[in-house]
Motif scaffolding. Structure first.
Motif, PDB file in Angstrom:
ATOM      1  N   LEU A 145      -0.879  -4.960  -7.312  1.00 19.40           N
ATOM      2  CA  LEU A 145       0.420  -4.305  -7.457  1.00 19.40           C
ATOM      3  C   LEU A 145       0.925  -4.402  -8.703  1.00 19.40           C
ATOM      4  O   LEU A 145       1.339  -3.165  -9.309  1.00 19.40           O
ATOM      5  CB  LEU A 145       1.148  -4.692  -6.342  1.00 19.40           C
ATOM      6  N   GLU A 150       1.342   6.689  -6.799  1.00 21.13           N
ATOM      7  CA  GLU A 150       0.535   7.793  -7.140  1.00 21.13           C
ATOM      8  C   GLU A 150       0.976   9.315  -6.967  1.00 21.13           C
ATOM      9  O   GLU A 150       0.472  10.129  -7.885  1.00 21.13           O
ATOM     10  CB  GLU A 150      -0.681   7.601  -5.969  1.00 21.13           C
ATOM     11  N   TYR A 157       0.834  -1.296  -0.030  1.00 17.59           N
ATOM     12  CA  TYR A 157       0.098  -0.010  -0.107  1.00 17.59           C
ATOM     13  C   TYR A 157       1.042   1.405   0.033  1.00 17.59           C
ATOM     14  O   TYR A 157       0.442   2.265  -0.721  1.00 17.59           O
ATOM     15  CB  TYR A 157      -1.018   0.002   1.232  1.00 17.59           C
ATOM     16  N   ALA A 187      -0.823  -1.894 -11.111  1.00 19.03           N
ATOM     17  CA  ALA A 187      -0.670  -0.632 -10.616  1.00 19.03           C
ATOM     18  C   ALA A 187       0.676  -0.292 -11.149  1.00 19.03           C
ATOM     19  O   ALA A 187       0.905   0.833 -11.782  1.00 19.03           O
ATOM     20  CB  ALA A 187      -0.846  -0.386  -9.166  1.00 19.03           C
ATOM     21  N   LEU A 223       2.069   1.850  -3.264  1.00 13.79           N
ATOM     22  CA  LEU A 223       0.984   2.362  -4.159  1.00 13.79           C
ATOM     23  C   LEU A 223       0.967   3.777  -4.068  1.00 13.79           C
ATOM     24  O   LEU A 223       0.651   4.803  -4.973  1.00 13.79           O
ATOM     25  CB  LEU A 223      -0.336   1.830  -3.961  1.00 13.79           C
ATOM     26  N   ASN A 263       1.429   2.551 -14.103  1.00 14.70           N
ATOM     27  CA  ASN A 263       2.168   3.673 -13.707  1.00 14.70           C
ATOM     28  C   ASN A 263       3.141   3.945 -15.083  1.00 14.70           C
ATOM     29  O   ASN A 263       3.501   4.856 -15.230  1.00 14.70           O
ATOM     30  CB  ASN A 263       2.973   3.451 -12.446  1.00 14.70           C
TER      31      ASN A 263
END
Length: 188
Positions: free
Chosen positions: A123, A56, A49, A126, A52, A130
């Motif tokens: 994950l 972000e 997390y 993500a 992440l 990205n």
């Protein structure tokens, strides 16, 4: 304290459920003590997390390099904990309203431990999104839908409810998550 054997058994159960094997539920300690220990899954998912959060906000860092990472991690950390508390609280009332309070621990323990395989699925999606936003978008959407289906299967199986009611349970989780994320976004 939770032992390594219980963690291994619970993760084995979560991965069995990921393969849509309802016998995965047999791997969990569906007692009050097992419920509390299932929150150890939050500890296992917290580093991912945090990664992440870095992903972000790394795109949002201004050219000057000045960014309040402490504030970001404080707000997102509180949001992470709030998410882990809000849904079990909501489900306590919902399982009573559905007449399924006897299945509350079985459901919540499985649901909590299932967050580990979910994070292992999410994950890479993500990270790919990205690095390659447009090409990875369909992959990320497929992973998101697969995770929702996994959660639905757990709700349907652990609570022994209809497909529609299991979907409503997942909708509650999604709405709570969106509300918490929206508040966190407004604060960062």
């Amino acid at each position: 304290m939770i032992g390594a054997a219980e963690v291994a058994r619970a993760l084995h159960g979560a991965f069995r459920l990921l393969r849509l094997d309802p016998r995965g539920l047999d791997e969990f300690d569906a007692t009050l003590e097992g419920f509390w220990r299932s929150f150890y899954a939050a500890v296992l998912t917290a580093p991912a997390y945090a990664l992440l959060v870095v992903l972000e906000f790394s795109e949002k860092v201004p050219d000057s390099g000045e960014f309040d990472w402490f504030r970001i991690f404080a707000v997102r950390g509180i949001a992470f904990v709030t998410g882990w508390v809000a849904f079990p609280l909501a489900m306590h009332s919902l399982t009573q309203a559905m007449g399924r309070s006897g299945a509350y621990f079985r459901f919540m323990v499985a649901y909590n431990w299932a967050s580990v395989p979910q994070m292992l699925l999410y994950l890479p999606a993500a990270l790919a999104r990205n690095l390659w936003p447009e090409p990875a978008a369909p992959f990320a959407m497929i992973v998101f839908v697969a995770i929702l289906f996994y959660q639905w299967f757990i709700a349907r199986t652990a609570l022994a409810v209809s497909a529609l009611l299991a979907g409503a349970v997942i909708a509650v989780d999604v709405m709570l998550s969106l509300a918490i994320a929206g508040i966190a976004d407004a604060m960062t």
